[in-house]
Design a protein around this motif. Sequence first.
Motif, mmCIF file in Angstrom:
data_model
loop_
_atom_site.group_PDB
_atom_site.id
_atom_site.type_symbol
_atom_site.label_atom_id
_atom_site.label_comp_id
_atom_site.label_asym_id
_atom_site.label_seq_id
_atom_site.Cartn_x
_atom_site.Cartn_y
_atom_site.Cartn_z
ATOM 1 N N THR A 178 21.989 6.471 -46.497
ATOM 2 C CA THR A 178 21.861 6.868 -47.895
ATOM 3 C C THR A 178 22.005 5.661 -48.815
ATOM 4 O OG1 THR A 178 22.809 9.024 -47.341
ATOM 5 C CG2 THR A 178 22.722 8.440 -49.659
ATOM 6 N N CYS A 179 22.881 4.750 -48.461
ATOM 7 C CA CYS A 179 23.035 3.517 -49.249
ATOM 8 C C CYS A 179 21.768 2.666 -49.199
ATOM 9 C CB CYS A 179 24.232 2.708 -48.733
ATOM 10 S SG CYS A 179 25.840 3.365 -49.238
ATOM 11 N N ILE A 180 21.147 2.600 -48.037
ATOM 12 C CA ILE A 180 19.893 1.847 -47.920
ATOM 13 C C ILE A 180 18.820 2.476 -48.805
ATOM 14 C CG2 ILE A 180 18.000 1.270 -46.342
ATOM 15 C CD1 ILE A 180 20.115 0.960 -44.127
ATOM 16 N N ASP A 181 18.776 3.803 -48.824
ATOM 17 C CA ASP A 181 17.846 4.510 -49.702
ATOM 18 C C ASP A 181 18.077 4.085 -51.152
ATOM 19 O OD1 ASP A 181 15.988 6.282 -50.693
ATOM 20 O OD2 ASP A 181 17.274 8.031 -50.509
ATOM 21 N N ALA A 182 19.345 4.011 -51.556
ATOM 22 C CA ALA A 182 19.670 3.622 -52.934
ATOM 23 C C ALA A 182 19.290 2.168 -53.207
ATOM 24 C CB ALA A 182 21.162 3.833 -53.192
ATOM 25 N N GLU A 183 19.448 1.294 -52.206
ATOM 26 C CA GLU A 183 19.062 -0.111 -52.384
ATOM 27 C C GLU A 183 17.548 -0.236 -52.588
ATOM 28 O OE1 GLU A 183 20.996 -2.506 -52.833
ATOM 29 O OE2 GLU A 183 22.892 -2.196 -51.755
ATOM 30 N N ILE A 184 16.774 0.538 -51.834
ATOM 31 C CA ILE A 184 15.320 0.498 -51.979
ATOM 32 C C ILE A 184 14.922 0.999 -53.362
ATOM 33 C CG2 ILE A 184 13.160 1.528 -51.168
ATOM 34 C CD1 ILE A 184 14.220 1.405 -48.347
ATOM 35 N N ASP A 185 15.592 2.048 -53.818
ATOM 36 C CA ASP A 185 15.280 2.578 -55.145
ATOM 37 C C ASP A 185 15.619 1.551 -56.228
ATOM 38 O OD1 ASP A 185 14.579 4.784 -57.018
ATOM 39 O OD2 ASP A 185 16.695 4.637 -57.538
ATOM 40 N N LEU A 186 16.755 0.897 -56.098
ATOM 41 C CA LEU A 186 17.138 -0.109 -57.083
ATOM 42 C C LEU A 186 16.180 -1.297 -57.058
ATOM 43 C CD1 LEU A 186 18.900 -1.270 -59.237
ATOM 44 C CD2 LEU A 186 20.572 -1.944 -57.502
ATOM 45 N N LEU A 187 15.769 -1.696 -55.859
ATOM 46 C CA LEU A 187 14.775 -2.766 -55.741
ATOM 47 C C LEU A 187 13.508 -2.395 -56.516
ATOM 48 C CD1 LEU A 187 13.373 -5.255 -54.519
ATOM 49 C CD2 LEU A 187 12.946 -3.894 -52.463
ATOM 50 N N HIS A 188 13.040 -1.173 -56.316
ATOM 51 C CA HIS A 188 11.829 -0.726 -57.011
ATOM 52 C C HIS A 188 12.025 -0.739 -58.521
ATOM 53 C CE1 HIS A 188 8.233 1.505 -57.924
ATOM 54 N NE2 HIS A 188 8.944 2.472 -58.477
ATOM 55 N N ARG A 189 13.155 -0.216 -58.983
ATOM 56 C CA ARG A 189 13.409 -0.167 -60.428
ATOM 57 C C ARG A 189 13.514 -1.566 -61.028
ATOM 58 N NH1 ARG A 189 11.775 4.920 -61.151
ATOM 59 N NH2 ARG A 189 12.881 6.327 -59.738
ATOM 60 N N ALA A 190 14.149 -2.470 -60.296
ATOM 61 C CA ALA A 190 14.287 -3.839 -60.788
ATOM 62 C C ALA A 190 12.925 -4.531 -60.881
ATOM 63 C CB ALA A 190 15.222 -4.631 -59.872
#
Length: 453
Positions: A413-425
């Motif tokens: 789940t944390c990896i999912d959040a990292e990918i989402d943050l990468l996309h948003r950034a």
Amino acid sequence: MRSFCSIAGLGLLVCAAGCAGAVSPGLRAAPARPGGDARAFPATVGRPMSDEFPEAFQPSGTPPSRDRLRFEVILPAATESVPDAANASSGEMDSSPGEAEPPIRRRLEARQCQCLAAEQSTFGRVLDAESRIASDSGGCRGRDDAASDCLRRRVLSARSIHERNTSAADALELFYRLAEAEGTSGWLDDALEELGAALDDCAALESQGIDTGVDEEPLRRQRSELVERRNTARHAMRQLDGQLKAMLGLPADPSIRLLAAAEPRIVPERIDADAAVERALERRGDLAALVALESAAGVETLPALRGALQAAQPGLGTASSAGRHVLGKSLADRAQQCELQSRRRQISELADSSRRQVEQEVRQAVSAAETALAAVRLAVGRRDDLRASLASLEKKREADGVTSFDLHAARLTCIDAEIDLLHRAIEWKIAIVRLKAAEGALAWECGYRLPGR
């Protein structure tokens, strides 16, 4: 049956289309020099495509690390920096399906990408060449049609700067999409490792006759899906790499890949929309071309005015008062004056419309950047909450019966959040690129500036 963790949300956040990321903080714009060229890099960089990569892109000899692209987001209200969120595939030399050997990586920074694209802009170069032809035909004095040629040269030069600005924006968007694809691929590698560890734990416990309560078949299917998505990401990397090389005038060598070294920091500042509009009105080359026509409109520049109108819209500028001298000089002069008044009104309407369009583009770009930053804030909060939950689970593992499967699920789940943050950034970086493009700042920062500005 114990429910494990669904990471179907680990979708590929990659857009393989071309076309704006912020310039790395702390990097200075290339100084302007006569002729408008920018020479921020060695002379070999920016030349037309050759059989060899420029010296600036030669490998350092040190294998890159496998750190993930983690953005450090410095929010204004924070007293300390928010932990990272994504360091694009810092360039491990990994092979994709069908490749015999891992590609060699060449580091490329945002400012290099920006200024190389501006220099290598096809239409920018062609328009500059046309401007030199107008200049070589006799200059601005000494001939009856010299004033018209001089105006053409000014218009062509301004349009060249606009095309270079557009090319820089397109290349930077490719650059940041490539960084996103690399970072996403890396995070998917981590997700696959975590799933593999979960399956290994299941096998180890079952070999001891212990019922784990975990259905392994969904995990295996999920692993296959992640492998497919990672391969898709790597395919996107190859496509983006090829497109970016073409825009930068670099050789299309598949054994050499560009490493998009995106600046892993977001330090948002308040954007003054009114100031941004003022900068755009001062720097935009397409608007400057119309302003030059507007300010230099005269009988002697009628040929240039007609040509500019024809370029703006087919059908405009085709009628001419030339040749009416057969009716007598007085009538011919009157016909020219009537045409000049009409041309002035046409040019003025086009210039006013362009000013309104430029202002609208800038204000929309400011709004898009603010929206993208708000999304980054939300993604940072979600990622940090999940990190805290994972840390809490790790502390409770022994005391409260938290299993390794709970930890695997939390890490995924944390990896999912990292990918989402990468996309948003990355979306925020691109929003800033588009804002700078709307201001005409990308070519400006690389030394391509309008005369007298």
